[in-house]
Design a protein around this motif. Structure first.
Motif, PDB file in Angstrom:
ATOM      1  N   GLN A   2      -6.538  -4.785   0.751  1.00 49.98           N
ATOM      2  CA  GLN A   2      -5.406  -4.322   1.513  1.00 49.98           C
ATOM      3  C   GLN A   2      -4.595  -3.368   0.656  1.00 49.98           C
ATOM      4  O   GLN A   2      -4.409  -3.550  -0.537  1.00 49.98           O
ATOM      5  CB  GLN A   2      -4.587  -5.525   1.987  1.00 49.98           C
ATOM      6  CG  GLN A   2      -5.444  -6.435   2.876  1.00 49.98           C
ATOM      7  CD  GLN A   2      -4.647  -7.400   3.701  1.00 49.98           C
ATOM      8  OE1 GLN A   2      -3.817  -8.074   3.175  1.00 49.98           O
ATOM      9  NE2 GLN A   2      -4.910  -7.445   4.993  1.00 49.98           N
ATOM     10  N   PHE A  88       3.545  -5.799  10.467  1.00 46.13           N
ATOM     11  CA  PHE A  88       2.629  -5.205   9.493  1.00 46.13           C
ATOM     12  C   PHE A  88       2.909  -3.719   9.353  1.00 46.13           C
ATOM     13  O   PHE A  88       3.164  -3.036  10.340  1.00 46.13           O
ATOM     14  CB  PHE A  88       1.171  -5.358   9.964  1.00 46.13           C
ATOM     15  CG  PHE A  88       0.687  -6.770  10.054  1.00 46.13           C
ATOM     16  CD1 PHE A  88       0.802  -7.476  11.233  1.00 46.13           C
ATOM     17  CD2 PHE A  88       0.094  -7.377   8.964  1.00 46.13           C
ATOM     18  CE1 PHE A  88       0.340  -8.783  11.333  1.00 46.13           C
ATOM     19  CE2 PHE A  88      -0.369  -8.686   9.039  1.00 46.13           C
ATOM     20  CZ  PHE A  88      -0.240  -9.380  10.235  1.00 46.13           C
ATOM     21  N   LEU A 100      -6.943   2.654   9.340  1.00 46.82           N
ATOM     22  CA  LEU A 100      -5.661   2.201   8.842  1.00 46.82           C
ATOM     23  C   LEU A 100      -5.888   1.088   7.832  1.00 46.82           C
ATOM     24  O   LEU A 100      -6.805   0.276   7.984  1.00 46.82           O
ATOM     25  CB  LEU A 100      -4.784   1.668   9.970  1.00 46.82           C
ATOM     26  CG  LEU A 100      -4.288   2.696  10.981  1.00 46.82           C
ATOM     27  CD1 LEU A 100      -3.505   2.012  12.088  1.00 46.82           C
ATOM     28  CD2 LEU A 100      -3.444   3.750  10.293  1.00 46.82           C
ATOM     29  N   PHE A 102      -3.905  -2.059   6.236  1.00 43.71           N
ATOM     30  CA  PHE A 102      -2.759  -2.903   6.523  1.00 43.71           C
ATOM     31  C   PHE A 102      -2.328  -3.709   5.312  1.00 43.71           C
ATOM     32  O   PHE A 102      -3.129  -4.076   4.463  1.00 43.71           O
ATOM     33  CB  PHE A 102      -3.094  -3.892   7.649  1.00 43.71           C
ATOM     34  CG  PHE A 102      -3.187  -3.268   9.006  1.00 43.71           C
ATOM     35  CD1 PHE A 102      -4.343  -2.621   9.416  1.00 43.71           C
ATOM     36  CD2 PHE A 102      -2.115  -3.333   9.888  1.00 43.71           C
ATOM     37  CE1 PHE A 102      -4.437  -2.040  10.675  1.00 43.71           C
ATOM     38  CE2 PHE A 102      -2.196  -2.766  11.142  1.00 43.71           C
ATOM     39  CZ  PHE A 102      -3.356  -2.119  11.532  1.00 43.71           C
ATOM     40  N   GLY A 103      -1.039  -4.027   5.292  1.00 40.97           N
ATOM     41  CA  GLY A 103      -0.538  -5.001   4.347  1.00 40.97           C
ATOM     42  C   GLY A 103      -0.730  -6.403   4.891  1.00 40.97           C
ATOM     43  O   GLY A 103      -1.289  -6.596   5.971  1.00 40.97           O
ATOM     44  N   GLY A 104      -0.232  -7.376   4.153  1.00 40.57           N
ATOM     45  CA  GLY A 104      -0.416  -8.770   4.537  1.00 40.57           C
ATOM     46  C   GLY A 104       0.566  -9.271   5.576  1.00 40.57           C
ATOM     47  O   GLY A 104       0.394 -10.360   6.116  1.00 40.57           O
ATOM     48  N   GLY A 105       1.608  -8.486   5.841  1.00 40.16           N
ATOM     49  CA  GLY A 105       2.528  -8.839   6.917  1.00 40.16           C
ATOM     50  C   GLY A 105       3.733  -9.646   6.482  1.00 40.16           C
ATOM     51  O   GLY A 105       3.713 -10.348   5.466  1.00 40.16           O
ATOM     52  N   ARG A 107       6.227 -12.500   8.185  1.00 38.19           N
ATOM     53  CA  ARG A 107       6.395 -13.391   9.326  1.00 38.19           C
ATOM     54  C   ARG A 107       7.875 -13.614   9.560  1.00 38.19           C
ATOM     55  O   ARG A 107       8.536 -14.264   8.742  1.00 38.19           O
ATOM     56  CB  ARG A 107       5.657 -14.707   9.067  1.00 38.19           C
ATOM     57  CG  ARG A 107       4.153 -14.546   9.204  1.00 38.19           C
ATOM     58  CD  ARG A 107       3.379 -15.377   8.190  1.00 38.19           C
ATOM     59  NE  ARG A 107       2.004 -14.898   8.073  1.00 38.19           N
ATOM     60  CZ  ARG A 107       1.614 -13.881   7.318  1.00 38.19           C
ATOM     61  NH1 ARG A 107       2.484 -13.217   6.574  1.00 38.19           N
ATOM     62  NH2 ARG A 107       0.361 -13.496   7.293  1.00 38.19           N
TER      63      ARG A 107
ATOM     64  N   GLN B  37      -9.645  -9.665  11.226  1.00 39.81           N
ATOM     65  CA  GLN B  37      -8.406 -10.256  10.743  1.00 39.81           C
ATOM     66  C   GLN B  37      -8.615 -11.741  10.474  1.00 39.81           C
ATOM     67  O   GLN B  37      -8.839 -12.522  11.405  1.00 39.81           O
ATOM     68  CB  GLN B  37      -7.269 -10.063  11.743  1.00 39.81           C
ATOM     69  CG  GLN B  37      -5.927 -10.552  11.234  1.00 39.81           C
ATOM     70  CD  GLN B  37      -4.773 -10.265  12.176  1.00 39.81           C
ATOM     71  OE1 GLN B  37      -4.970 -10.111  13.385  1.00 39.81           O
ATOM     72  NE2 GLN B  37      -3.558 -10.182  11.633  1.00 39.81           N
ATOM     73  N   GLN B  41      -3.616 -13.151   7.534  1.00 39.44           N
ATOM     74  CA  GLN B  41      -3.724 -11.897   6.781  1.00 39.44           C
ATOM     75  C   GLN B  41      -3.638 -10.707   7.717  1.00 39.44           C
ATOM     76  O   GLN B  41      -3.701 -10.840   8.936  1.00 39.44           O
ATOM     77  CB  GLN B  41      -5.045 -11.870   6.010  1.00 39.44           C
ATOM     78  CG  GLN B  41      -5.155 -12.972   4.974  1.00 39.44           C
ATOM     79  CD  GLN B  41      -6.412 -12.826   4.142  1.00 39.44           C
ATOM     80  OE1 GLN B  41      -7.018 -11.761   4.093  1.00 39.44           O
ATOM     81  NE2 GLN B  41      -6.784 -13.895   3.461  1.00 39.44           N
ATOM     82  N   GLY B  42      -3.500  -9.539   7.126  1.00 43.47           N
ATOM     83  CA  GLY B  42      -3.513  -8.325   7.926  1.00 43.47           C
ATOM     84  C   GLY B  42      -4.933  -7.925   8.280  1.00 43.47           C
ATOM     85  O   GLY B  42      -5.893  -8.369   7.655  1.00 43.47           O
ATOM     86  N   PRO B  43      -5.089  -7.103   9.313  1.00 43.29           N
ATOM     87  CA  PRO B  43      -6.423  -6.644   9.691  1.00 43.29           C
ATOM     88  C   PRO B  43      -7.073  -5.821   8.592  1.00 43.29           C
ATOM     89  O   PRO B  43      -6.385  -5.118   7.858  1.00 43.29           O
ATOM     90  CB  PRO B  43      -6.151  -5.773  10.928  1.00 43.29           C
ATOM     91  CG  PRO B  43      -4.808  -6.198  11.425  1.00 43.29           C
ATOM     92  CD  PRO B  43      -4.037  -6.599  10.207  1.00 43.29           C
ATOM     93  N   GLU B  44      -8.387  -5.914   8.517  1.00 43.56           N
ATOM     94  CA  GLU B  44      -9.150  -5.102   7.570  1.00 43.56           C
ATOM     95  C   GLU B  44     -10.172  -4.276   8.325  1.00 43.56           C
ATOM     96  O   GLU B  44     -10.872  -4.781   9.212  1.00 43.56           O
ATOM     97  CB  GLU B  44      -9.822  -5.994   6.522  1.00 43.56           C
ATOM     98  CG  GLU B  44      -8.836  -6.710   5.635  1.00 43.56           C
ATOM     99  CD  GLU B  44      -9.379  -7.058   4.263  1.00 43.56           C
ATOM    100  OE1 GLU B  44      -8.620  -7.663   3.468  1.00 43.56           O
ATOM    101  OE2 GLU B  44     -10.538  -6.722   3.968  1.00 43.56           O
TER     102      GLU B  44
END
Lengths: 112, 114
Positions: A2, A88, A100, A102-105, A107, B37, B41-44
């Motif tokens: 990520q 995210f 894209l 993405f980061g880990g988000g 919550r 996903q 975690q975020g999507p990959e």
């Protein structure tokens, strides 16, 4: 792997308060996007900010971008219980405009 | 108009079974993406199509994963001989032209391999 890190990983606030989430990334980018994901649902696009922009607004959302620090922030003003979700950030890593990363988000929980 | 749709929404497969996940993108969207996903975690990124051409499959985790978009519209992600580590939500997204534009995501398919 990520690209970015969201900070904080989790945030709990009261309805009516503002929520700020931060995102850092590693490579040069063309644009950065923020998405929201409710539990068990797909991602909803919130806002796209291009690398030559510094700030963008959409309703109660305000996004800033600092390319020198490779960071972005998402501010949700006057939060509502319905804003409870994961948020995210995603970047295109300056590539030809494809995937894209993405980061880990973050919550976010907004308590009524 | 209609958004991105995916089917099935949920799939339970026994280890070793093959699965096929379908994505119907927004009409007229040139670009189609698949993401994986994991929980929390975020999507990959898995793979990317522009029309019917698969331009990037660098994110596919193994040769058991295969994606196609033969007519430049509907796409299928196939996983052969599923393993427990394949359990995840598989998200499909489409956009007008590449990642410079907003990507619109489907609801995802939650795959559980037992």
């Amino acid at each position: 792997s990520q690209q970015g890190e969201e900070d904080p990983q989790a945030l709990s606030i009261q309805e009516g308060e503002n929520a700020t989430m931060n995102c850092s990334y590693k490579t040069s980018i063309n644009n950065l996007q923020w998405y929201r994901q409710n539990s068990g649902r797909g991602l909803v696009h919130l806002i796209l900010i291009r690398s030559n922009e510094r700030e963008k607004h959409s309703g109660r959302l305000r996004v800033t971008l600092d390319t020198s620090k490779k960071s972005s922030s998402l501010l949700i003003t006057a939060s509502r219980a319905a804003d409870t979700a994961s948020y995210f950030c995603a970047t295109d890593e300056g590539n030809a405009g494809n995937m894209l990363t993405f980061g880990g988000g973050t919550r976010l929980m907004v308590k009524p | 108009g209609a958004g991105v749709s995916q089917s099935p929404r949920y799939k339970v497969a026994k280890r070793g079974q093959d699965v096929a996940l379908r994505c119907d993108p927004i009409s007229g969207h040139v670009s189609l993406f698949w993401y994986q996903q994991a929980l929390g975690q975020g999507p990959e990124f898995l793979t990317y199509f522009q029309n019917e051409a698969q331009l990037d499959k660098s994110g596919l985790p193994s040769d058991r994963f295969f994606a196609e978009r033969p007519e430049g519209s509907v796409s299928t992600l196939k996983i052969q001989r599923t393993q427990q580590e394949d359990s995840a939500v598989y998200l499909c997204a489409s956009s007008r032209q590449g990642g410079r534009y907003e990507q619109y995501f489907g609801p995802g398919t939650r795959l559980t391999v037992t």
